[in-house]
Design a protein around this motif. Structure first.
Motif, PDB file in Angstrom:
ATOM      1  N   ALA A 186      64.766  62.331  38.558  1.00 42.05           N
ATOM      2  CA  ALA A 186      63.854  63.218  38.564  1.00 42.05           C
ATOM      3  C   ALA A 186      62.222  62.500  38.479  1.00 42.05           C
ATOM      4  N   GLY A 187      62.543  60.976  38.545  1.00 46.70           N
ATOM      5  CA  GLY A 187      61.475  60.175  38.542  1.00 46.70           C
ATOM      6  C   GLY A 187      60.548  60.332  37.189  1.00 46.70           C
ATOM      7  N   ARG A 188      61.290  60.473  36.061  1.00 47.29           N
ATOM      8  CA  ARG A 188      60.279  60.509  34.846  1.00 47.29           C
ATOM      9  C   ARG A 188      60.101  59.153  34.101  1.00 47.29           C
ATOM     10  N   VAL A 189      60.608  58.374  34.847  1.00 46.04           N
ATOM     11  CA  VAL A 189      60.500  56.621  34.073  1.00 46.04           C
ATOM     12  C   VAL A 189      58.976  56.290  34.947  1.00 46.04           C
ATOM     13  N   ARG A 190      58.149  56.275  34.169  1.00 46.36           N
ATOM     14  CA  ARG A 190      56.887  55.596  34.527  1.00 46.36           C
ATOM     15  C   ARG A 190      56.599  54.516  33.879  1.00 46.36           C
ATOM     16  N   ASP A 191      55.575  53.782  34.922  1.00 45.05           N
ATOM     17  CA  ASP A 191      54.938  52.492  34.245  1.00 45.05           C
ATOM     18  C   ASP A 191      55.938  51.337  34.129  1.00 45.05           C
ATOM     19  N   LEU A 192      56.752  51.337  34.817  1.00 44.72           N
ATOM     20  CA  LEU A 192      57.876  50.340  34.507  1.00 44.72           C
ATOM     21  C   LEU A 192      57.458  48.812  34.739  1.00 44.72           C
ATOM     22  N   ALA A 193      57.345  48.137  33.743  1.00 47.71           N
ATOM     23  CA  ALA A 193      56.476  46.598  33.819  1.00 47.71           C
ATOM     24  C   ALA A 193      57.277  45.520  33.074  1.00 47.71           C
ATOM     25  N   ASN A 194      57.162  44.501  33.820  1.00 46.41           N
ATOM     26  CA  ASN A 194      57.851  43.330  33.216  1.00 46.41           C
ATOM     27  C   ASN A 194      56.685  42.657  32.333  1.00 46.41           C
ATOM     28  N   ILE A 195      56.776  42.844  31.008  1.00 45.25           N
ATOM     29  CA  ILE A 195      55.718  42.541  30.173  1.00 45.25           C
ATOM     30  C   ILE A 195      55.752  41.014  29.561  1.00 45.25           C
ATOM     31  N   ALA A 196      56.870  40.569  29.587  1.00 44.22           N
ATOM     32  CA  ALA A 196      57.080  39.229  29.178  1.00 44.22           C
ATOM     33  C   ALA A 196      58.413  38.766  29.749  1.00 44.22           C
ATOM     34  N   GLU A 197      58.797  37.463  29.439  1.00 43.22           N
ATOM     35  CA  GLU A 197      60.071  37.020  30.009  1.00 43.22           C
ATOM     36  C   GLU A 197      61.249  37.793  29.547  1.00 43.22           C
ATOM     37  N   GLY A 198      61.812  38.424  30.285  1.00 47.57           N
ATOM     38  CA  GLY A 198      63.133  39.120  30.136  1.00 47.57           C
ATOM     39  C   GLY A 198      62.895  40.574  29.228  1.00 47.57           C
ATOM     40  N   LEU A 199      61.666  40.908  29.165  1.00 47.19           N
ATOM     41  CA  LEU A 199      61.213  42.295  28.409  1.00 47.19           C
ATOM     42  C   LEU A 199      60.526  43.209  29.280  1.00 47.19           C
ATOM     43  N   TRP A 200      61.189  44.203  29.448  1.00 51.01           N
ATOM     44  CA  TRP A 200      60.625  45.277  30.240  1.00 51.01           C
ATOM     45  C   TRP A 200      60.163  46.478  29.488  1.00 51.01           C
ATOM     46  N   HIS A 201      59.002  47.116  29.656  1.00 54.37           N
ATOM     47  CA  HIS A 201      58.434  48.264  29.122  1.00 54.37           C
ATOM     48  C   HIS A 201      58.479  49.347  30.154  1.00 54.37           C
ATOM     49  N   ALA A 202      58.660  50.712  29.718  1.00 57.85           N
ATOM     50  CA  ALA A 202      58.336  51.623  30.555  1.00 57.85           C
ATOM     51  C   ALA A 202      57.928  52.949  29.524  1.00 57.85           C
ATOM     52  N   ARG A 203      57.575  54.048  29.990  1.00 63.44           N
ATOM     53  CA  ARG A 203      57.170  55.457  29.533  1.00 63.44           C
ATOM     54  C   ARG A 203      58.008  56.244  30.256  1.00 63.44           C
ATOM     55  N   VAL A 204      58.821  57.182  29.263  1.00 67.56           N
ATOM     56  CA  VAL A 204      59.712  58.215  30.122  1.00 67.56           C
ATOM     57  C   VAL A 204      59.273  59.585  29.514  1.00 67.56           C
ATOM     58  N   MET A 230      56.904  76.820  51.028  1.00 69.28           N
ATOM     59  CA  MET A 230      58.004  75.958  50.190  1.00 69.28           C
ATOM     60  C   MET A 230      58.779  76.981  49.373  1.00 69.28           C
ATOM     61  N   SER A 231      59.835  76.779  48.989  1.00 69.37           N
ATOM     62  CA  SER A 231      60.809  77.553  48.263  1.00 69.37           C
ATOM     63  C   SER A 231      60.064  77.717  46.835  1.00 69.37           C
ATOM     64  N   ARG A 232      60.189  78.847  46.203  1.00 75.31           N
ATOM     65  CA  ARG A 232      59.798  79.036  44.671  1.00 75.31           C
ATOM     66  C   ARG A 232      60.467  78.316  43.685  1.00 75.31           C
ATOM     67  N   ASP A 233      61.498  77.746  43.992  1.00 70.82           N
ATOM     68  CA  ASP A 233      62.268  76.974  43.184  1.00 70.82           C
ATOM     69  C   ASP A 233      61.631  75.275  42.687  1.00 70.82           C
ATOM     70  N   ASP A 234      61.979  75.150  41.550  1.00 71.87           N
ATOM     71  CA  ASP A 234      61.234  73.610  41.379  1.00 71.87           C
ATOM     72  C   ASP A 234      61.829  72.725  42.328  1.00 71.87           C
ATOM     73  N   ASN A 235      61.136  71.734  42.654  1.00 74.06           N
ATOM     74  CA  ASN A 235      61.261  70.597  43.496  1.00 74.06           C
ATOM     75  C   ASN A 235      61.292  69.418  42.934  1.00 74.06           C
ATOM     76  N   PRO A 236      62.249  68.790  42.448  1.00 74.52           N
ATOM     77  CA  PRO A 236      62.192  67.486  41.747  1.00 74.52           C
ATOM     78  C   PRO A 236      61.691  66.453  42.670  1.00 74.52           C
ATOM     79  N   ALA A 237      61.863  66.555  43.824  1.00 76.37           N
ATOM     80  CA  ALA A 237      61.523  65.290  44.885  1.00 76.37           C
ATOM     81  C   ALA A 237      59.964  65.401  45.123  1.00 76.37           C
TER      82      ALA A 237
END
Ligand SMILES: [Zn+2]
Length: 438
Positions: free
Chosen positions: A70-88, A307-314
């Motif tokens: 559903a693409g809920r992972v945001r702002d994925l970033a490599n913030i230091a060597e071997g260290l990754w940060h994201a907001r979910v 558009m369909s009235r259903d939720d559209n995750p894409a």
């Protein structure tokens, strides 16, 4: 610390020494970055999907997969060597950190309540799965997509009675021509009509009538029938459209495939279809803005009714990633569903006056609003989710104000009162902690 600077991505692309991923980035992706000056995108470590999946309990993994799709992972970033940060994006946003060395997950941490008890919660899972998929897409982009061809191959293989299907280029052309005509492509009007009517089985709508059979070239029809078994078309993720997708893949028809991915995004009801957003972006290259505009055109305003009235995750993933504020507002107007408004609240209030924000939240001040109907526990949970979200987007003062109003409206509701008290206490504690930190 020479290795440190060498391994940290600079302008989004690490030096070749960091593992050679730089060579694998698709040329169109690079072109897109230079043309539109998008923010630099990280290049991902090549995680093994099996290694990632092994870290999680099955139920946690299933939820993580839904979050990732559903693409809920945001702002994925490599913030230091071997260290990754994201907001979910959970019920509130959580902060996830993952340490990865030599393509192996070494440790992880998440700010969610579950993350205090175990290292590998669903949010960490969503981040790792997103990274794993992103790495796979990066590695694959030099080759033309083959997903539908593989699906179709499995479908033949498992149906057992068509072991000898081998179509040449001419035959794939015939299949493409016939299916494009049946769907009325490249105009999307017919597809969107079917989409609105909520018809899930496309084959039903495009199965050949007698006149059509007469009208279309005999050979093309025969070829089409040799590709797909009408009785079992449901086994393919998008029915006839998967067959058309395979034809585009065989013919390296980029334009056809782009239109088809746009159709999948417009018609998506399943979290899994959200993956067509990054796929279309990679495939479209410099035409990405055109494709986004096409999807917006069919999803909003005059055509929005299609558009369909259903939720559209894409579509929601596209709204998020491209920050399509107007389209998000339109999408929420099409449907009175609360969860949709809750998810997209930050976009709904963007650029709005205080008055219209008040109007937007007015339903929480109405005792007969749907939030307060039904199961008491569920209602209390939903009210809590709204307060958390409002607090996050609009500040805690407005949320606390609403909490007091709601408490006055329903003095006798036990669950609700308890939830509201807990909310007010949490907010007070958080404010206290903040003051303490300063
Ligand atoms: Zn978590």
């Amino acid at each position: 610390m020479a290795g440190m600077t060498g391994d940290v991505p600079q302008q989004g692309i690490p030096e070749a020494g960091a593992g050679g991923y730089a060579e694998q980035i698709d040329k169109t992706e690079q072109a897109r970055q230079t043309e539109h000056e998008d923010p630099p995108r990280p290049t991902y470590p090549a995680l093994s999907r099996r290694d990632v999946e092994r870290l999680f309990e099955p139920q946690v993994l299933a939820r993580a997969r839904r979050y990732a799709h559903a693409g809920r992972v945001r702002d994925l970033a490599n913030i230091a060597e071997g260290l990754w940060h994201a907001r979910v994006e959970g019920s509130v946003p959580y902060s996830v950190d993952v340490r990865i060395l030599h393509s192996r997950v070494v440790s992880a941490g998440c700010s969610c309540p579950d993350g205090q008890r175990r290292t590998y919660c669903k949010h960490v899972g969503a981040v790792l799965l997103t990274m794993e998929e992103a790495a796979r897409i990066e590695q694959r982009t030099t080759a033309f997509p083959q997903e539908a061809s593989h699906e179709l191959w499995w479908y033949w293989h498992n149906s057992g009675h068509r072991p000898d299907v081998r179509l040449g280029e001419d035959e794939w052309r015939a299949v493409r021509m016939l299916l494009e005509r049946l769907y009325g492509l490249p105009d999307l009007a017919a597809y969107m009509r079917m989409n609105r009517d909520g018809r899930h089985s496309w084959q039903e709508s495009v199965s050949l009538s007698k006149e059509q059979k007469k009208r279309y070239k005999h050979r093309a029809r025969r070829r089409l029938m040799s590709v797909a078994d009408v009785e079992r078309l449901e086994d393919l993720p998008h029915g006839w459209l998967t067959v058309l997708e395979a034809a585009y893949e065989h013919l390296h028809d980029v334009e056809g495939l782009r239109l088809l991915y746009a159709m999948y995004i417009l018609g998506a009801r399943d979290d899994a279809d959200a993956r067509y957003v990054p796929r279309l972006r990679a495939l479209a290259g410099g035409h990405w803005a055109d494709d986004v505009a096409l999807i917006e055109h069919w999803a909003t305003y005059r055509h929005g009714a299609c558009m369909s009235r259903d939720d559209n995750p894409a579509f929601e993933r596209l709204l998020r990633e491209e920050h399509l504020v107007d389209a998000a507002k339109c999408y929420c107007m099409l449907h009175s569903g609360e969860e949709r408004r809750l998810r997209l609240l930050d976009m709904l209030v963007e650029g709005e006056s205080e008055d219209s924000i008040d109007r937007l939240l007015e339903f929480l001040r109405q005792p007969d609003s749907a939030v307060y109907l039904g199961d008491a526990e569920q209602s209390a949970w939903l009210v809590g989710a709204w307060l958390d979200r409002i607090s996050e987007v609009l500040g805690s003062a407005r949320a606390t104000d609403l909490a007091a109003w709601i408490a006055d409206m329903f003095p006798n509701r036990e669950f609700l009162q308890a939830r509201l008290r807990a909310y007010v206490k949490e907010t007070r504690d958080a404010a206290h902690e903040e003051a303490h930190d300063e």
